[in-house]
Design a protein around this motif. Structure first.
Motif, PDB file in Angstrom:
ATOM      1  N   ALA A   1       0.810  -1.221   0.000  1.00 24.36           N
ATOM      2  CA  ALA A   1       0.000   0.000   0.000  1.00 24.36           C
ATOM      3  C   ALA A   1       0.841   1.268   0.000  1.00 24.36           C
ATOM      4  CB  ALA A   1      -0.910   0.009   1.223  1.00 24.36           C
ATOM      5  N   ASN A   2       2.144   1.157   0.311  1.00 20.55           N
ATOM      6  CA  ASN A   2       2.986   2.329   0.500  1.00 20.55           C
ATOM      7  C   ASN A   2       2.948   3.315  -0.668  1.00 20.55           C
ATOM      8  OD1 ASN A   2       5.497   3.965   0.388  1.00 20.55           O
ATOM      9  ND2 ASN A   2       5.956   2.936   2.320  1.00 20.55           N
ATOM     10  N   PRO A   3       3.217   2.894  -1.910  1.00 19.22           N
ATOM     11  CA  PRO A   3       3.209   3.868  -3.012  1.00 19.22           C
ATOM     12  C   PRO A   3       1.829   4.453  -3.285  1.00 19.22           C
ATOM     13  CG  PRO A   3       3.478   1.629  -3.832  1.00 19.22           C
ATOM     14  CD  PRO A   3       3.621   1.551  -2.361  1.00 19.22           C
ATOM     15  N   LEU A   4       0.787   3.688  -2.981  1.00 22.75           N
ATOM     16  CA  LEU A   4      -0.570   4.191  -3.196  1.00 22.75           C
ATOM     17  C   LEU A   4      -0.909   5.282  -2.187  1.00 22.75           C
ATOM     18  CD1 LEU A   4      -2.384   0.761  -3.735  1.00 22.75           C
ATOM     19  CD2 LEU A   4      -1.483   2.323  -5.476  1.00 22.75           C
ATOM     20  N   MET A   5      -0.482   5.102  -0.954  1.00 28.35           N
ATOM     21  CA  MET A   5      -0.766   6.101   0.077  1.00 28.35           C
ATOM     22  C   MET A   5       0.130   7.325  -0.059  1.00 28.35           C
ATOM     23  SD  MET A   5      -1.455   3.730   3.431  1.00 28.35           S
ATOM     24  CE  MET A   5      -1.922   5.130   4.456  1.00 28.35           C
ATOM     25  N   LEU A   6       1.096   7.258  -0.987  1.00 31.12           N
ATOM     26  CA  LEU A   6       1.990   8.387  -1.227  1.00 31.12           C
ATOM     27  C   LEU A   6       1.623   9.168  -2.496  1.00 31.12           C
ATOM     28  CD1 LEU A   6       4.518   9.776  -0.087  1.00 31.12           C
ATOM     29  CD2 LEU A   6       5.896   8.253  -1.544  1.00 31.12           C
ATOM     30  N   HIS A   7       1.054   8.465  -3.507  1.00 30.94           N
ATOM     31  CA  HIS A   7       0.875   9.135  -4.805  1.00 30.94           C
ATOM     32  C   HIS A   7      -0.400   8.758  -5.557  1.00 30.94           C
ATOM     33  CE1 HIS A   7       4.822  10.981  -4.828  1.00 30.94           C
ATOM     34  NE2 HIS A   7       5.439   9.820  -4.672  1.00 30.94           N
ATOM     35  N   LEU A   8      -1.332   8.019  -4.985  1.00 31.63           N
ATOM     36  CA  LEU A   8      -2.466   7.531  -5.777  1.00 31.63           C
ATOM     37  C   LEU A   8      -3.345   8.684  -6.282  1.00 31.63           C
ATOM     38  CD1 LEU A   8      -4.207   5.147  -6.816  1.00 31.63           C
ATOM     39  CD2 LEU A   8      -5.460   5.281  -4.644  1.00 31.63           C
ATOM     40  N   PRO A   9      -3.491   8.833  -7.624  1.00 34.76           N
ATOM     41  CA  PRO A   9      -4.381   9.873  -8.163  1.00 34.76           C
ATOM     42  C   PRO A   9      -5.777   9.305  -8.416  1.00 34.76           C
ATOM     43  CG  PRO A   9      -3.113   8.936  -9.943  1.00 34.76           C
ATOM     44  CD  PRO A   9      -2.696   8.192  -8.682  1.00 34.76           C
ATOM     45  N   LEU A  10      -6.751  10.186  -8.506  1.00 34.68           N
ATOM     46  CA  LEU A  10      -8.056   9.779  -9.011  1.00 34.68           C
ATOM     47  C   LEU A  10      -7.943   9.585 -10.521  1.00 34.68           C
ATOM     48  CD1 LEU A  10     -10.328  12.158  -6.899  1.00 34.68           C
ATOM     49  CD2 LEU A  10     -10.308   9.649  -6.807  1.00 34.68           C
ATOM     50  N   PRO A  11      -8.794   8.747 -11.118  1.00 34.07           N
ATOM     51  CA  PRO A  11      -8.619   8.383 -12.543  1.00 34.07           C
ATOM     52  C   PRO A  11      -8.559   9.573 -13.479  1.00 34.07           C
ATOM     53  CG  PRO A  11     -10.216   6.936 -11.501  1.00 34.07           C
ATOM     54  CD  PRO A  11      -9.903   8.006 -10.500  1.00 34.07           C
ATOM     55  N   GLU A  12      -9.302  10.642 -13.205  1.00 34.23           N
ATOM     56  CA  GLU A  12      -9.378  11.762 -14.140  1.00 34.23           C
ATOM     57  C   GLU A  12      -8.287  12.806 -13.918  1.00 34.23           C
ATOM     58  OE1 GLU A  12     -11.970  12.891 -10.585  1.00 34.23           O
ATOM     59  OE2 GLU A  12     -11.378  11.081 -11.689  1.00 34.23           O
ATOM     60  N   MET A  13      -7.429  12.601 -12.935  1.00 39.06           N
ATOM     61  CA  MET A  13      -6.421  13.617 -12.619  1.00 39.06           C
ATOM     62  C   MET A  13      -5.294  13.603 -13.645  1.00 39.06           C
ATOM     63  SD  MET A  13      -6.204  13.344  -8.444  1.00 39.06           S
ATOM     64  CE  MET A  13      -4.980  14.644  -8.326  1.00 39.06           C
ATOM     65  N   PRO A  14      -4.871  14.780 -14.154  1.00 39.53           N
ATOM     66  CA  PRO A  14      -3.784  14.845 -15.147  1.00 39.53           C
ATOM     67  C   PRO A  14      -2.398  14.913 -14.516  1.00 39.53           C
ATOM     68  CG  PRO A  14      -4.733  17.021 -14.853  1.00 39.53           C
ATOM     69  CD  PRO A  14      -5.516  16.097 -13.965  1.00 39.53           C
ATOM     70  N   TYR A  15      -2.324  14.817 -13.191  1.00 40.96           N
ATOM     71  CA  TYR A  15      -1.020  14.888 -12.526  1.00 40.96           C
ATOM     72  C   TYR A  15      -0.964  13.853 -11.401  1.00 40.96           C
ATOM     73  CZ  TYR A  15      -3.608  17.515  -8.949  1.00 40.96           C
ATOM     74  OH  TYR A  15      -4.518  17.888  -7.994  1.00 40.96           O
ATOM     75  N   LEU A  16       0.242  13.593 -10.944  1.00 41.18           N
ATOM     76  CA  LEU A  16       0.453  12.636  -9.854  1.00 41.18           C
ATOM     77  C   LEU A  16       0.552  13.414  -8.540  1.00 41.18           C
ATOM     78  CD1 LEU A  16       0.937   9.528  -9.556  1.00 41.18           C
ATOM     79  CD2 LEU A  16       3.370  10.074  -9.384  1.00 41.18           C
ATOM     80  N   PRO A  17      -0.411  13.237  -7.643  1.00 38.94           N
ATOM     81  CA  PRO A  17      -0.364  13.986  -6.384  1.00 38.94           C
ATOM     82  C   PRO A  17       0.679  13.402  -5.438  1.00 38.94           C
ATOM     83  CG  PRO A  17      -2.186  12.450  -6.329  1.00 38.94           C
ATOM     84  CD  PRO A  17      -1.576  12.333  -7.699  1.00 38.94           C
ATOM     85  N   SER A  18       1.044  14.187  -4.451  1.00 43.04           N
ATOM     86  CA  SER A  18       1.962  13.721  -3.413  1.00 43.04           C
ATOM     87  C   SER A  18       1.325  13.921  -2.037  1.00 43.04           C
ATOM     88  CB  SER A  18       3.292  14.491  -3.475  1.00 43.04           C
ATOM     89  OG  SER A  18       4.014  14.158  -4.636  1.00 43.04           O
ATOM     90  N   PHE A  19       1.433  12.886  -1.220  1.00 43.37           N
ATOM     91  CA  PHE A  19       0.936  12.947   0.148  1.00 43.37           C
ATOM     92  C   PHE A  19       2.137  12.810   1.092  1.00 43.37           C
ATOM     93  CE2 PHE A  19      -2.388  10.394  -2.266  1.00 43.37           C
ATOM     94  CZ  PHE A  19      -3.002  11.534  -2.772  1.00 43.37           C
ATOM     95  N   ALA A  20       1.886  12.803   2.389  1.00 41.06           N
ATOM     96  CA  ALA A  20       3.000  12.778   3.341  1.00 41.06           C
ATOM     97  C   ALA A  20       2.773  11.713   4.401  1.00 41.06           C
ATOM     98  CB  ALA A  20       3.141  14.144   4.010  1.00 41.06           C
ATOM     99  N   PHE A  21       3.724  10.787   4.515  1.00 43.57           N
ATOM    100  CA  PHE A  21       3.661   9.819   5.600  1.00 43.57           C
ATOM    101  C   PHE A  21       4.024  10.501   6.922  1.00 43.57           C
ATOM    102  CE2 PHE A  21       4.193   6.509   2.258  1.00 43.57           C
ATOM    103  CZ  PHE A  21       3.067   5.756   2.598  1.00 43.57           C
ATOM    104  N   ALA A  22       3.369  10.070   7.987  1.00 42.40           N
ATOM    105  CA  ALA A  22       3.619  10.662   9.304  1.00 42.40           C
ATOM    106  C   ALA A  22       4.914  10.152   9.923  1.00 42.40           C
ATOM    107  CB  ALA A  22       2.446  10.365  10.238  1.00 42.40           C
ATOM    108  N   THR A  23       5.366   8.972   9.495  1.00 44.15           N
ATOM    109  CA  THR A  23       6.556   8.372  10.087  1.00 44.15           C
ATOM    110  C   THR A  23       7.436   7.761   8.999  1.00 44.15           C
ATOM    111  OG1 THR A  23       5.459   6.220  10.392  1.00 44.15           O
ATOM    112  CG2 THR A  23       5.320   7.775  12.220  1.00 44.15           C
ATOM    113  N   SER A  24       8.684   7.559   9.338  1.00 43.61           N
ATOM    114  CA  SER A  24       9.594   6.815   8.478  1.00 43.61           C
ATOM    115  C   SER A  24      10.342   5.805   9.347  1.00 43.61           C
ATOM    116  CB  SER A  24      10.596   7.761   7.811  1.00 43.61           C
ATOM    117  OG  SER A  24      11.498   7.040   7.003  1.00 43.61           O
ATOM    118  N   PRO A  25      10.212   4.511   9.109  1.00 45.66           N
ATOM    119  CA  PRO A  25       9.451   3.899   8.022  1.00 45.66           C
ATOM    120  C   PRO A  25       7.949   4.146   8.160  1.00 45.66           C
ATOM    121  CG  PRO A  25      10.093   2.230   9.589  1.00 45.66           C
ATOM    122  CD  PRO A  25      10.798   3.482  10.009  1.00 45.66           C
ATOM    123  N   ALA A  26       7.277   4.052   7.029  1.00 44.66           N
ATOM    124  CA  ALA A  26       5.846   4.337   7.016  1.00 44.66           C
ATOM    125  C   ALA A  26       5.039   3.256   7.710  1.00 44.66           C
ATOM    126  CB  ALA A  26       5.376   4.491   5.579  1.00 44.66           C
TER     127      ALA A  26
END
Length: 463
Positions: free
Chosen positions: A402-427
């Motif tokens: 799930a890691n890459p999805l919780m970091l960058h998953l876009p909605l199908p119609e989005m023309p760009y790749l969003p970025s989110f932020a994990f609260a901890t490292s490791p996630a």
């Protein structure tokens, strides 16, 4: 218990706080002692924080906090020459919890030069014995649970029985000055000495219910505990802090707390009925209560609590501030679940039956879900992914997928790749074993103390 013709006219109960280790101002205990208590009673546990503490037998309070509170209370009990009662030791009342608190008490008494007789009351139960009781038809389910199965008992890591006041009375009559007990009803701690000294059951159990959470029945619970004075016609409640206040409303309202019925509450020995109780202000900070009744039960019962492992958990938490994702957060969460399930199947070869997923959107319906009165689009969302699986390795593997999805998953119609932020490292944070409560049943007993073991320890003093 019938009123004593030779006992005191009234009995005082000092309730310093809602839970040992929660803290209180020392001066409130000094004021409580000035009011002339006959016992200090404080709860040491709770099920409020879930089944982990019963499942593991580990306390949720830190040793330093318990030691700090015990030091003040042990010195107060010794000074006043009255019993100190602690119930549900170690949070869940397991045998190890009792021994943990007893060990702290022993060190504190040695450091303070106190010589007190200590009794430990153990409430942990063996599955084998309970299976015999079950086979004899002496175990009954409480709603909404159904009939108990033997394998459920066998699956529990710990099982405790919830004692009433009788084991406390027995320990004190045998000479205990400090009673450290396993799982008990919150009210039994405060009710034991008043009942032993001849106070009527109605006012006693009602007062015990009101003081169980310390200052919760006051207008400012942050200021410490309360003092109850019980007599043959009723009881009086007042705060230990001189600036705090009890009102008829604040006292009466506590019958709403943790009860299915605000007028009736079941104890092992019977039922408290406060439907005819009256609440009157004696002055600007004290309340008198009269009219409480207690109905003895035809059958004394002991409630069981048990916890078992449900699997192993790994959690990840990421924050979303992208306005487009936030506006469509429900669609995004549904998409996350679909794609994650597909990728777990493709990469790990697991089906839905092999693990569980919980996706919580904090900032958007995570608490109230569909009944939230203000479900409007949030500005930011905290996404918590909780994975439960039969092994820790499997739970963590799913969370890593799930890691890459919780970091960058876009909605199908989005023309760009969003970025989110994990609260901890490791996630991914491995939480270890997860537990669930599986017992909501009572056992018929012939004697109120038969399921509990009282052990008197030696006196403790400075060497």
């Amino acid at each position: 218990m019938p009123p004593s013709t030779e006992g005191p006219a009234q009995v005082g109960v000092l309730a310093p706080s809602g839970m040992l280790g929660a803290g209180f101002a020392p001066e409130t205990i000094e004021r409580g002692l000035a009011l002339g208590p006959d016992v200090i009673a404080v709860d040491g546990g709770s099920t409020d924080s879930g089944p982990h503490y019963l499942g593991t037998g580990i306390a949720k309070t830190t040793e330093a906090a318990v030691s700090r509170d015990l030091r003040i209370l042990l010195k107060a009990a010794a000074t006043a020459d009255i019993p100190l009662i602690v119930g549900s030791c170690g949070t869940s009342g397991t045998d190890s919890g009792v021994d943990w608190v007893a060990g702290i008490a022993e060190r504190v008494m040695a450091e303070e030069g106190l010589t007190l007789k200590v009794a430990r009351i153990y409430s942990e139960q063996e599955a084998a014995q309970l299976k015999e009781e079950l086979g004899a038809g002496r175990v009954h389910a409480l709603a909404p649970h159904g009939p108990l199965q033997p394998e459920t008992l066998e699956s529990c890591t710990h099982i405790v029985g919830m004692m009433g006041h009788e084991p406390f009375v027995e320990a004190i009559r045998e000479g205990a000055q400090v009673v450290l007990a396993g799982r008990a009803t919150d009210t039994a701690l405060a009710a034991a000495v008043p009942l032993m000294l001849g106070m009527p059951a109605g006012p006693t159990w009602h007062a015990a219910k009101i003081v169980e959470c310390g200052g919760q029945c006051t207008t400012d619970p942050r200021l410490g505990g309360v003092f109850a004075t019980i007599d043959h016609d009723g009881f009086v409640i007042e705060p230990l802090d001189a600036t705090n206040v009890c009102t008829p409303m604040s006292v009466a309202a506590h019958m709403l707390y943790e009860t299915a019925n605000p007028y009736r509450m079941r104890e092992p020995a019977g039922t408290l009925d406060v439907s005819d109780a009256t609440y009157s202000a004696l002055d600007d900070r004290r309340v008198r209560v009269e009219g409480s009744r207690f109905e003895p039960a035809d059958q004394h019962t002991i409630k069981l609590e048990g916890a078992r492992v449900t699997g192993y958990e790994t959690v990840s938490f990421s924050g979303i501030r992208d306005p487009y994702i936030a506006a469509g957060i429900d669609r995004w969460a549904a998409l996350l679940r679909v794609i994650l399930t597909e990728r777990v199947s493709q990469t790990l070869g697991l089906t839905d039956d092999d693990y569980g997923l919980d996706i919580r959107l904090y900032g958007h319906n995570a608490i109230l879900e569909d009944i939230d009165p203000d479900p409007g689009p949030p500005k930011e969302v905290g996404v918590m992914l909780l994975v439960n699986a039969p092994t820790q390795a499997t739970a963590t593997a799913v969370a890593k997928v799930a890691n890459p999805l919780m970091l960058h998953l876009p909605l199908p119609e989005m023309p760009y790749l969003p970025s989110f932020a994990f609260a901890t490292s490791p996630a991914e944070i491995e939480r270890g074993a997860a537990y669930e409560f599986v017992l909501n049943h009572v056992v018929d007993v012939d004697a109120p103390t038969s399921m509990f073991r009282i052990h008197h320890t030696r006196e403790v003093s400075r060497a």
